[in-house]
Design an enzyme around this catalytic site. Structure first.
Site, mmCIF file in Angstrom:
data_model
loop_
_atom_site.group_PDB
_atom_site.id
_atom_site.type_symbol
_atom_site.label_atom_id
_atom_site.label_comp_id
_atom_site.label_asym_id
_atom_site.label_seq_id
_atom_site.Cartn_x
_atom_site.Cartn_y
_atom_site.Cartn_z
ATOM 1 N N HIS A 50 -2.034 2.530 -3.728
ATOM 2 C CA HIS A 50 -3.200 1.738 -4.150
ATOM 3 C C HIS A 50 -2.811 0.259 -4.003
ATOM 4 O O HIS A 50 -1.636 -0.089 -4.134
ATOM 5 C CB HIS A 50 -3.487 2.073 -5.614
ATOM 6 C CG HIS A 50 -4.738 1.475 -6.192
ATOM 7 N ND1 HIS A 50 -4.811 0.174 -6.623
ATOM 8 C CD2 HIS A 50 -5.960 2.008 -6.422
ATOM 9 C CE1 HIS A 50 -6.027 -0.061 -7.099
ATOM 10 N NE2 HIS A 50 -6.745 1.036 -6.989
ATOM 11 N N ASP B 285 3.682 4.665 -10.085
ATOM 12 C CA ASP B 285 2.291 4.392 -10.422
ATOM 13 C C ASP B 285 1.671 5.723 -10.848
ATOM 14 O O ASP B 285 1.339 6.569 -10.017
ATOM 15 C CB ASP B 285 1.580 3.808 -9.185
ATOM 16 C CG ASP B 285 0.087 3.635 -9.404
ATOM 17 O OD1 ASP B 285 -0.409 4.027 -10.482
ATOM 18 O OD2 ASP B 285 -0.577 3.119 -8.489
ATOM 19 N N GLN C 43 -3.048 8.014 -11.591
ATOM 20 C CA GLN C 43 -3.829 9.215 -11.276
ATOM 21 C C GLN C 43 -3.114 10.507 -11.659
ATOM 22 O O GLN C 43 -3.674 11.590 -11.455
ATOM 23 C CB GLN C 43 -4.174 9.262 -9.780
ATOM 24 C CG GLN C 43 -5.030 8.115 -9.290
ATOM 25 C CD GLN C 43 -6.462 8.132 -9.845
ATOM 26 O OE1 GLN C 43 -6.907 9.099 -10.456
ATOM 27 N NE2 GLN C 43 -7.176 7.040 -9.641
ATOM 28 N N LYS D 271 -8.727 5.871 -17.234
ATOM 29 C CA LYS D 271 -8.719 7.043 -16.342
ATOM 30 C C LYS D 271 -8.297 8.290 -17.115
ATOM 31 O O LYS D 271 -8.237 9.385 -16.555
ATOM 32 C CB LYS D 271 -7.767 6.805 -15.169
ATOM 33 C CG LYS D 271 -8.236 5.659 -14.255
ATOM 34 C CD LYS D 271 -7.355 5.554 -13.048
ATOM 35 C CE LYS D 271 -7.541 4.253 -12.291
ATOM 36 N NZ LYS D 271 -8.838 4.109 -11.629
ATOM 37 N N CYS E 71 -9.577 1.166 -2.613
ATOM 38 C CA CYS E 71 -8.464 0.208 -2.856
ATOM 39 C C CYS E 71 -7.174 0.724 -2.250
ATOM 40 O O CYS E 71 -6.077 0.544 -2.831
ATOM 41 C CB CYS E 71 -8.283 -0.076 -4.346
ATOM 42 S SG CYS E 71 -9.670 -0.922 -5.076
HETATM 43 N N1 PLP Z 1 -3.055 2.989 -9.023
HETATM 44 C C1 PLP Z 1 -3.873 3.961 -8.652
HETATM 45 C C2 PLP Z 1 -3.324 5.136 -7.893
HETATM 46 C C3 PLP Z 1 -5.222 3.904 -8.944
HETATM 47 O O1 PLP Z 1 -6.035 4.879 -8.559
HETATM 48 C C4 PLP Z 1 -5.717 2.771 -9.649
HETATM 49 C C5 PLP Z 1 -7.154 2.637 -9.915
HETATM 50 O O2 PLP Z 1 -7.975 3.229 -9.267
HETATM 51 C C6 PLP Z 1 -4.803 1.789 -10.037
HETATM 52 C C7 PLP Z 1 -3.486 1.928 -9.716
HETATM 53 C C8 PLP Z 1 -5.248 0.582 -10.782
HETATM 54 O O3 PLP Z 1 -5.740 0.938 -12.046
HETATM 55 P P1 PLP Z 1 -6.473 -0.124 -12.942
HETATM 56 O O4 PLP Z 1 -7.565 -0.711 -12.096
HETATM 57 O O5 PLP Z 1 -7.019 0.679 -14.076
HETATM 58 O O6 PLP Z 1 -5.479 -1.124 -13.366
#
Ligand code: PLP
Length: 423
Positions: A140, A217, A220, A243, A381
């Site tokens: 992401h 990260d 998800q 999430k 993203c």
């Molecule tokens: N990492 C992953 C894999 C994501 O799917 C997301 C959000 O969609 C993020 C990081 C970023 O999360 P946040 O926007 O809640 O900080």
């Protein structure tokens, strides 16, 4: 809020429900009984954000109605109640991911801020010219940009582990890229664009063997599968509350205490200090060193409640339920004329990303919306993932604990309508 109610909320162990009953738990999410364009809402955009059960919404309201005070600052009763609830929620997060101690849990705004915190407070002092940061091709943007900017600043190199056509990290390439120059490996646990579950434990073991730290990260993975950070062995793990059926604007960064101890603060201001003079400041103990300013108190408390909810359901049963739906959904979608799945890894979480021969992903999303089906169309993203497959966008249906096979059937019927409209 009386002290009695506050102490009820501090009840330590959420009891596991006897069974995982999806029809029963759907009643916990009133929004699932609403309509969109006159059709029952079918919510399949859980990778973007999840819906909230009333216990979470109540926790937010309870805080403002009966507990509102600033934390860590007052000796008065309310401030102590708020502080207890806030720190209790931290302890709950610790238990949820099996961290060793609750000071390894730092509240952040979400996964994005958590990853930026690691890049700033660990990465900046530890990276120099010629050093390398390894990320995968399926990250992401939140787990690309902090490293890209830092590497540019430090004269370090960002290296990318390639993925295969199924959307899996090519482990031989990872082995090849890993070297004593590698200082940080930052990988996504579950890809939001492809659904791939990465072999994080193996990645950690290999990275540690060359002395690199590993940042995971977990935005998800934490909402969909049991997490045990000590078993994974990672140094850092980032999560987003919204999430995982909690509020927006709150998340956590798990960090091993020895790493956190050695790191510089992320932001500075109130609450992160023990003493300040104009000559010298002594920083606060963990985790407060990384929590400058008044935090998102009610968000943290409500995220603790969301995690209680998940623990009652049992993350093993959430994962099993979503896996069954994933298998069903994959089979059903493969039967839709002209539909091609993007992301077919052997180890996958509940993400169904696809393109259709006849219609652009945005048109697909719009027609699905007319059927009451909420999905995401775009690059998610994760533009480098799209570039890997020569696509500008996909349509993504992402599953949550309250989805059913009937939801997938409605999705499939709506996709047939896309084909009819574009035939
Ligand atoms: N990492 C992953 C894999 C994501 O799917 C997301 C959000 O969609 C993020 C990081 C970023 O999360 P946040 O926007 O809640 O900080």
């Amino acid at each position: 809020m009386s002290a009695a109610l506050a102490s009820r909320k501090l009840n330590p162990v959420p009891e596991r429900l006897p069974v995982f009953d999806v029809e029963a738990l759907r009643k916990d999410f009133p929004i699932l009984s609403t309509s969109v364009h006159g059709k029952p809402l079918i919510y399949l955009d859980n990778a973007a954000t999840t819906q909230k059960p009333p216990v979470v919404i109540d926790a937010l309201r309870d805080y403002y109605e009966g507990q509102n005070a600033n934390v860590h600052r007052g000796v008065h009763h309310l401030s102590q109640v708020a502080t207890d609830l806030y720190e209790h929620a931290r302890e709950r997060m610790r238990a949820f991911i099996n961290a060793a101690v609750s000071c390894e849990i730092v509240w952040t705004r979400g996964a994005t801020e958590a990853l930026n915190l690691v890049a700033h407070s660990y990465g900046r002092p530890h990276l120099g010219p010629g050093d390398e940061v390894l990320i995968s091709h399926m990250e992401h943007h939140s787990n690309i940009l902090p490293w890209q900017l830092l590497c540019e600043e430090k004269g370090a190199h960002l290296r990318v582990i390639p993925i295969n056509d199924q959307g899996e990290i090519i482990m031989e390439e990872f082995d090849r890229l890993l070297s004593e120059r590698t200082k940080i490996v930052a990988v996504v646990h579950v890809s939001n664009a492809l659904g791939t579950i990465n072999p994080v434990k193996e990645i950690v073991a290999k990275a540690h063997a060359v002395g690199a730290v590993v940042v995971v990260d977990g935005a998800q993975s934490a909402p969909h599968t049991p997490i045990d950070v000590r078993d994974l062995g990672c140094d850092f793990f980032a999560m987003s509350g919204h999430k995982m059926y909690g509020p927006t604007g709150i998340g956590i960064l798990y960090g091993r205490a020895d790493k956190f101890e050695s790191m510089i603060p992320y932001q500075s201001g109130g609450d992160m200090i023990l003493s300040v003079t104009f000559e010298k400041t002594v920083f606060n103990y963990l985790p407060h060193k990384f929590e400058a300013g008044t935090p998102h108190i009610e968000g943290a408390i409500a995220l603790g409640v969301a995690v209680d909810y998940l623990m009652r359901l049992g993350m093993d049963r959430v994962a099993a339920h979503e896996h069954e739906l994933l298998e069903y959904g994959t089979k059903v979608l493969q039967g839709v004329d002209g539909l091609r799945m993007v992301g077919t890894a052997r180890e996958k979480a509940g993400v169904l990303s696809f393109v259709m021969d006849k219609a652009h992903p945005h048109d697909v999303g719009q027609i699905l919306d007319e059927h009451g089906v909420a999905v995401r169309s775009g690059h998610h993203c994760a533009q480098p993932v799209m570039q890997r497959y020569g696509l500008a966008a996909t349509t993504r249906a992402s599953l949550g604990l309250y989805n059913t096979k009937a939801d997938i059937d409605v999705l499939a019927t709506a996709l047939e309508d896309v084909n009819r409209i574009f035939s």
